[in-house]
Design an enzyme around this catalytic site. Structure first.
Site, PDB file in Angstrom:
ATOM      1  N   ASN A 106      -2.692  -6.245   5.481  1.00 43.68           N
ATOM      2  CA  ASN A 106      -2.763  -7.282   4.442  1.00 43.68           C
ATOM      3  C   ASN A 106      -3.629  -8.456   4.901  1.00 43.68           C
ATOM      4  O   ASN A 106      -3.510  -8.916   6.032  1.00 43.68           O
ATOM      5  CB  ASN A 106      -1.360  -7.812   4.138  1.00 43.68           C
ATOM      6  CG  ASN A 106      -0.336  -6.718   4.059  1.00 43.68           C
ATOM      7  OD1 ASN A 106      -0.364  -5.888   3.180  1.00 43.68           O
ATOM      8  ND2 ASN A 106       0.582  -6.715   5.028  1.00 43.68           N
ATOM      9  N   GLU A 148       0.851  -1.182   0.000  1.00 42.15           N
ATOM     10  CA  GLU A 148       0.000   0.000   0.000  1.00 42.15           C
ATOM     11  C   GLU A 148       0.890   1.237   0.000  1.00 42.15           C
ATOM     12  O   GLU A 148       1.830   1.330   0.797  1.00 42.15           O
ATOM     13  CB  GLU A 148      -0.909   0.032   1.233  1.00 42.15           C
ATOM     14  CG  GLU A 148      -1.908   1.176   1.162  1.00 42.15           C
ATOM     15  CD  GLU A 148      -2.894   1.196   2.337  1.00 42.15           C
ATOM     16  OE1 GLU A 148      -3.694   2.128   2.401  1.00 42.15           O
ATOM     17  OE2 GLU A 148      -2.849   0.295   3.185  1.00 42.15           O
ATOM     18  N   GLU A 172      -9.795   4.239   6.217  1.00 42.89           N
ATOM     19  CA  GLU A 172      -8.959   4.687   7.329  1.00 42.89           C
ATOM     20  C   GLU A 172      -9.733   5.496   8.365  1.00 42.89           C
ATOM     21  O   GLU A 172      -9.581   5.281   9.567  1.00 42.89           O
ATOM     22  CB  GLU A 172      -7.758   5.471   6.807  1.00 42.89           C
ATOM     23  CG  GLU A 172      -6.780   4.652   5.995  1.00 42.89           C
ATOM     24  CD  GLU A 172      -6.197   3.472   6.747  1.00 42.89           C
ATOM     25  OE1 GLU A 172      -6.330   3.406   7.993  1.00 42.89           O
ATOM     26  OE2 GLU A 172      -5.607   2.589   6.084  1.00 42.89           O
ATOM     27  N   HIS A 190      -6.625  -1.759  15.372  1.00 39.80           N
ATOM     28  CA  HIS A 190      -6.861  -1.040  14.118  1.00 39.80           C
ATOM     29  C   HIS A 190      -6.688  -1.970  12.916  1.00 39.80           C
ATOM     30  O   HIS A 190      -7.558  -2.035  12.037  1.00 39.80           O
ATOM     31  CB  HIS A 190      -5.889   0.135  14.024  1.00 39.80           C
ATOM     32  CG  HIS A 190      -6.030   0.953  12.782  1.00 39.80           C
ATOM     33  ND1 HIS A 190      -6.691   2.156  12.752  1.00 39.80           N
ATOM     34  CD2 HIS A 190      -5.588   0.743  11.508  1.00 39.80           C
ATOM     35  CE1 HIS A 190      -6.662   2.654  11.528  1.00 39.80           C
ATOM     36  NE2 HIS A 190      -5.982   1.808  10.753  1.00 39.80           N
ATOM     37  N   GLU A 191      -5.575  -2.670  12.866  1.00 40.82           N
ATOM     38  CA  GLU A 191      -5.315  -3.517  11.696  1.00 40.82           C
ATOM     39  C   GLU A 191      -6.278  -4.703  11.651  1.00 40.82           C
ATOM     40  O   GLU A 191      -6.700  -5.122  10.570  1.00 40.82           O
ATOM     41  CB  GLU A 191      -3.862  -3.995  11.692  1.00 40.82           C
ATOM     42  CG  GLU A 191      -2.829  -2.887  11.749  1.00 40.82           C
ATOM     43  CD  GLU A 191      -3.020  -1.791  10.695  1.00 40.82           C
ATOM     44  OE1 GLU A 191      -3.532  -2.090   9.607  1.00 40.82           O
ATOM     45  OE2 GLU A 191      -2.673  -0.631  10.995  1.00 40.82           O
ATOM     46  N   GLY A 226       3.000   2.462  10.448  1.00 40.45           N
ATOM     47  CA  GLY A 226       2.844   1.810  11.735  1.00 40.45           C
ATOM     48  C   GLY A 226       2.579   0.328  11.576  1.00 40.45           C
ATOM     49  O   GLY A 226       3.159  -0.502  12.268  1.00 40.45           O
ATOM     50  N   ALA A 227       1.695  -0.002  10.639  1.00 40.44           N
ATOM     51  CA  ALA A 227       1.350  -1.400  10.388  1.00 40.44           C
ATOM     52  C   ALA A 227       0.541  -1.462   9.103  1.00 40.44           C
ATOM     53  O   ALA A 227       0.105  -0.445   8.579  1.00 40.44           O
ATOM     54  CB  ALA A 227       0.561  -1.985  11.558  1.00 40.44           C
TER      55      ALA A 227
END
Length: 879
Positions: free
Chosen positions: A270, A126, A325, A302-303, A266-267
């Site tokens: 995927n 990304e 986001e 979050h991820e 940050g992360a």
């Protein structure tokens, strides 16, 4: 400029992709010198597309070795190869394309596509990294099913990971092995991931609400595996919360996280294989602060939440980035509030918004939550897209209520699961699920800038009515000189003379609602709201919970603010009253000279410290003065040294005026021998203790320096040790140098702790801070190629130490420009993010303006300047 820079991409130019890739098979042969990537794309022309439309595949920074269509090798005359991709003029409606490319991941310092971090292969795709791996229609609305085979030396790379579920594995006779992964869910190329390395694994399981067992795995270097327990616990809490709050279960058999030391972000979410910056995975009491523990939990959440809000439903194009986001940040904020102190979480969210997004809205890079154009998409991973985008989602929640918001989210997934969609689709789901008109609300996606709400009031004792008059405006931003009125929620309460909330009944309503606050819907440039049955003139508590991302203008007196600081039932507004009380004083001191601390403020702080019903974390926030960044935004012409001097004077006078209370509070909290736990209660007490220690250090006595040194040496956790070190690093003399040396000698083998050591020195208030930062650039532990190190040293100094960065000699500006130029050739994405402090040069005095402008012009003249940096710098000079 001698080179040609990219032209803007415009949202209104969007067209459906002419070809889709229904599925593809990838094979990676990883090696130390080169990596071969073989891809087989099963391509179909979309309906309604001209059969003569050529196929275009994006690709850059790799070597094309082979290309064949339906088994027939293509020669150079059969296709057109350029630096940004390849095109094939005549292709059938349905066909298979096979491509072989050669990469050198070990030389990839941009950390986009496939690269090496230490001894590990990993990817970051990304936003547009997949085109650095193979030729592909690398755009988010091309969603495909992936099968990935990873081949590597088994001794060097025993762990081979990719998206989805592992389906086959085997060994070759030459010492290599392979693993094949299948992802059953169509996804865009930006969600592709691969990892190969010699990694340790923490493994656990999670049983979903429906009874499915999911394998959970966290991978990291062997020496760090003991620091992953908190991350695993956070993952399980995230999964449970998402099921309970939104009814969303995980959908694969395995969920993996890999911690990587070199990472631009940050992360990354995927599908099934999240790749994380190590700082958001690794945490132990010895090496991580309370804030680190909180951040790990938040980013893990979050991820994970992206699995639905971003992966199962993704963006049609990158202009819709806030669709995933902003929505996911809001969900993360809800989760973190549920796991800890909701009041303190809201305060911290708003502080980030005001310190980072409000300046962005007022600067040359101002853009709507959904931008209309960009040159380099990496430059639009901004506070506006993320944090203001989350505030937009929060306003849906406030306007529609929790149940209404949930109905809208459910309809959104029902309509769009497995699709690439737009912000308009989300708005339509919210509107349709609740049968409301949100057409005006859509302006939050298209208009930039921070709205200003001006509120005036009047009270009529004869009729016992109280009226609020509300007007809104929004200042011009680049490309948008005129703004239409926004649709926004203004949450209000009315506080009586005893500090109690009054029942709220609007004129025309039959009775007062049984609630402490009302949500007023602001839609017009000017509106009035009349409350009835108000026996005495109340004090208004406006914008409770910070219900909209606006700047509020109401003529509170110091007496009003002190009263609300002591009595407001809304925690955010209670904190806000204290912040405004201090802000007004600090801005007056900065403009007119430092004066004497007003007794009402001293008393208000004293009463807050003594308030037993408030939790320690909230008290710590309430008694901390506004940041220098926030104060700067309140000034027409920013005076960074004046702000710093005023804030330091306030801290010193509060320290002197309440010296006994600070000492008593510190001693009480320091005597607590409870074992360290990274929970809300323990973290709040440590935070309050260290705020008290900070005030004591303002007394500048030898005994207080000794107290800091004792805490530094005797601390049983990183939170307390680092807090003491930061206070010592602000002081001149040998004690500070001794503590810094001891800290480094103890922790030099812990990269994330060394980052803290860099950051403490970069943010030091010492007059020689820049000289020390320049010297640390040459330190063996600093690496310009590592984003964490750059952020910890260069970023922290230039973005979080305004008094030293904006020194009158302009050396801070030259230092930053030198490093942007040096870094641009290594990692343009990180270089561009460093440029923000220079971009707002017009907000300063004429001398600083001239100095900053010269450095921007020097950067712009650099040969082979990246699109990333060129866009930021050129817009900074133009707007």
């Amino acid at each position: 400029m001698t080179e040609q820079h990219a032209t803007p991409v415009h949202r209104h130019e969007y067209q459906v992709p002419p070809y889709r890739v229904d599925s593809l098979e990838l094979e990676f042969s990883l090696d130390e010198e080169e990596t071969l990537v073989k891809s087989r794309l099963h391509i179909c022309r979309n309906d309604g597309i001209n059969p003569h439309e050529p196929l275009h595949l994006f690709g850059e920074s790799m070597e094309l070795l082979e290309l064949s269509l339906d088994g027939k090798a293509l020669r150079l005359g059969d296709y057109l190869l350029k630096s940004d991709g390849l095109s094939i003029a005549l292709v059938p409606a349905q066909f298979t394309l096979e491509i072989t490319t050669r990469l050198q991941p070990q030389l990839n310092t941009q950390l986009e596509g496939l690269y090496k971090s230490g001894g590990m292969f990993c990817t970051q795709c990304e936003a547009e990294g997949f085109r650095r791996i193979t030729y592909f229609p690398d755009r988010p609305d091309v969603m495909s099913r992936y099968t990935t085979t990873v081949i590597a030396d088994k001794a060097r790379y025993p762990v081979l990971l990719s998206n989805g579920n592992p389906v086959e594995r085997g060994d070759y006779d030459d010492g290599r092995h392979w693993v094949r992964w299948e992802d059953p869910f169509p996804k865009p190329s930006y969600l592709f991931a691969l990892v190969a390395g010699d990694l340790a694994c923490r493994r656990d399981t999670y049983v979903t609400t429906s009874g499915r067992e999911v394998t959970l795995e966290i991978y990291t270097e062997h020496e760090n595996i003991d620091k992953t327990a908190h991350a695993m616990a956070s993952l399980k809490r995230s999964m449970r919360w998402d099921e309970e709050a939104y009814g969303l279960e995980y959908d694969l058999d395995i969920y993996m996280i890999v911690a990587v030391g070199d990472f631009n972000m940050g992360a990354m979410e995927n599908k099934g294989l999240n790749i994380f910056n190590t700082q958001y995975v690794l945490a132990s009491p010895d090496t991580a602060t309370d804030t680190d523990f909180e951040n790990v939990e938040a980013v893990i959440g979050h991820e994970y939440f992206h699995n639905w809000t971003g992966n199962r439903v993704t963006c049609r194009d990158w202009f819709q980035l806030s669709l995933k986001e902003g929505l996911t940040v809001f969900r993360e904020q809800q989760f973190s509030a549920a796991m800890g102190s909701a009041a303190v979480k809201r305060i911290n969210d708003v502080r980030i918004l005001r310190n980072h997004q409000f300046p962005e809205d007022a600067g040359p890079m101002a853009h709507p939550v959904r931008p209309d154009s960009y040159i380099e998409i990496n430059n639009f991973y901004t506070a506006t897209v993320y944090n203001k985008g989350a505030e937009v989602i929060r306003m849906y929640h406030t306007l529609l209520g929790e149940a209404g918001f949930r109905r809208g989210v459910d309809l959104y997934f029902q309509r769009h699961d497995g699709q690439a969609v737009t912000c308009d689709d989300f708005l339509a789901a919210m509107a349709d699920a609740n049968n409301v008109d949100l057409s005006q609300f859509s302006l939050w996606y298209s208009q930039a800038g921070t709205p200003k709400l001006r509120v005036r009031d009047e009270y009529d004792p004869a009729t016992q009515t109280y009226t609020l008059h509300v007007s809104q405006s929004c200042p011009p931003t680049p490309g948008q000189s005129e703004k239409k009125p926004f649709h926004l929620p203004l949450t209000v309460g009315l506080v009586d003379t005893d500090g109690k909330d009054l029942p709220l009944q609007l004129d025309g309503e039959s009775h007062a609602l049984d609630t402490a606050h009302r949500v007023l819907e602001i839609r017009e440039a000017e509106q009035s709201f009349r409350f009835v049955n108000i026996p005495k003139r109340p004090r208004p508590s406006l914008l409770r919970g910070f219900s909209a991302p606006v700047e509020l203008d109401y003529p509170y007196t110091a007496e009003d603010l002190a009263f609300l600081f002591a009595h407001d039932s809304d925690p955010f507004n209670r904190w806000e009253a204290g912040q405004r009380l201090m802000s007004d004083l600090l801005l007056e001191w900065t403009a007119k000279g430092i004066g004497k601390l007003p007794q009402p403020l001293l008393k208000a702080i004293q009463e807050t410290l003594a308030h037993k019903a408030l939790d320690a974390a909230f008290i710590a926030e309430a008694i901390t003065p506004p940041t220098e960044a926030y104060l700067a935004e309140q000034m027409q012409t920013i005076d960074p040294l004046g702000i710093h001097a005023s804030r330091e004077a306030l801290r010193q006078q509060l320290a002197q005026g309440l010296a006994k209370q600070w000492l008593s509070l510190y001693q009480e909290l320091a005597s607590d021998n409870t074992a360290y736990r990274p929970d809300g209660d323990g973290a709040g007490k440590r935070r309050l203790k260290n705020v008290a220690l900070g005030y004591l250090s303002c007394l500048h006595s030898e005994s207080e320096q000794t107290r800091c040194l004792e805490q530094f040496r005797q601390a049983t956790n990183m939170t307390d040790q680092l807090a003491a070190l930061a206070l010592l690093a602000d002081t001149e003399g040998e004690v500070a140098d001794v503590a810094l040396r001891e800290f480094y000698e103890r922790w030099q083998r812990e990269p994330l702790v060394v980052d803290k050591w860099f950051r403490v020195q970069a943010m030091s208030k010492r007059s020689d801070a820049l000289d020390r930062v320049v010297a640390l650039i040459e330190h063996p532990a600093f690496e310009l190629r590592n984003p964490n190190k750059v952020r910890a040293l260069i970023g922290a100094f230039c973005q979080a130490n305004p008094a030293r960065f904006h020194a009158p000699d302009g050396q801070g500006y030259r230092f930053l420009a030198d490093n942007i130029i040096a870094l641009d050739g290594i990692n343009p994405q990180i270089a561009a993010r460093l440029a923000a402090p220079l971009s707002r040069w017009r907000r300063y005095d004429s001398k600083r303006q001239e100095q900053m402008k010269l450095e921007l012009e020097r950067i712009l003249k650099t040969q082979k300047l990246s699109n990333d940096v060129h866009e930021i710098v050129s817009k900074s000079l133009a707007n």
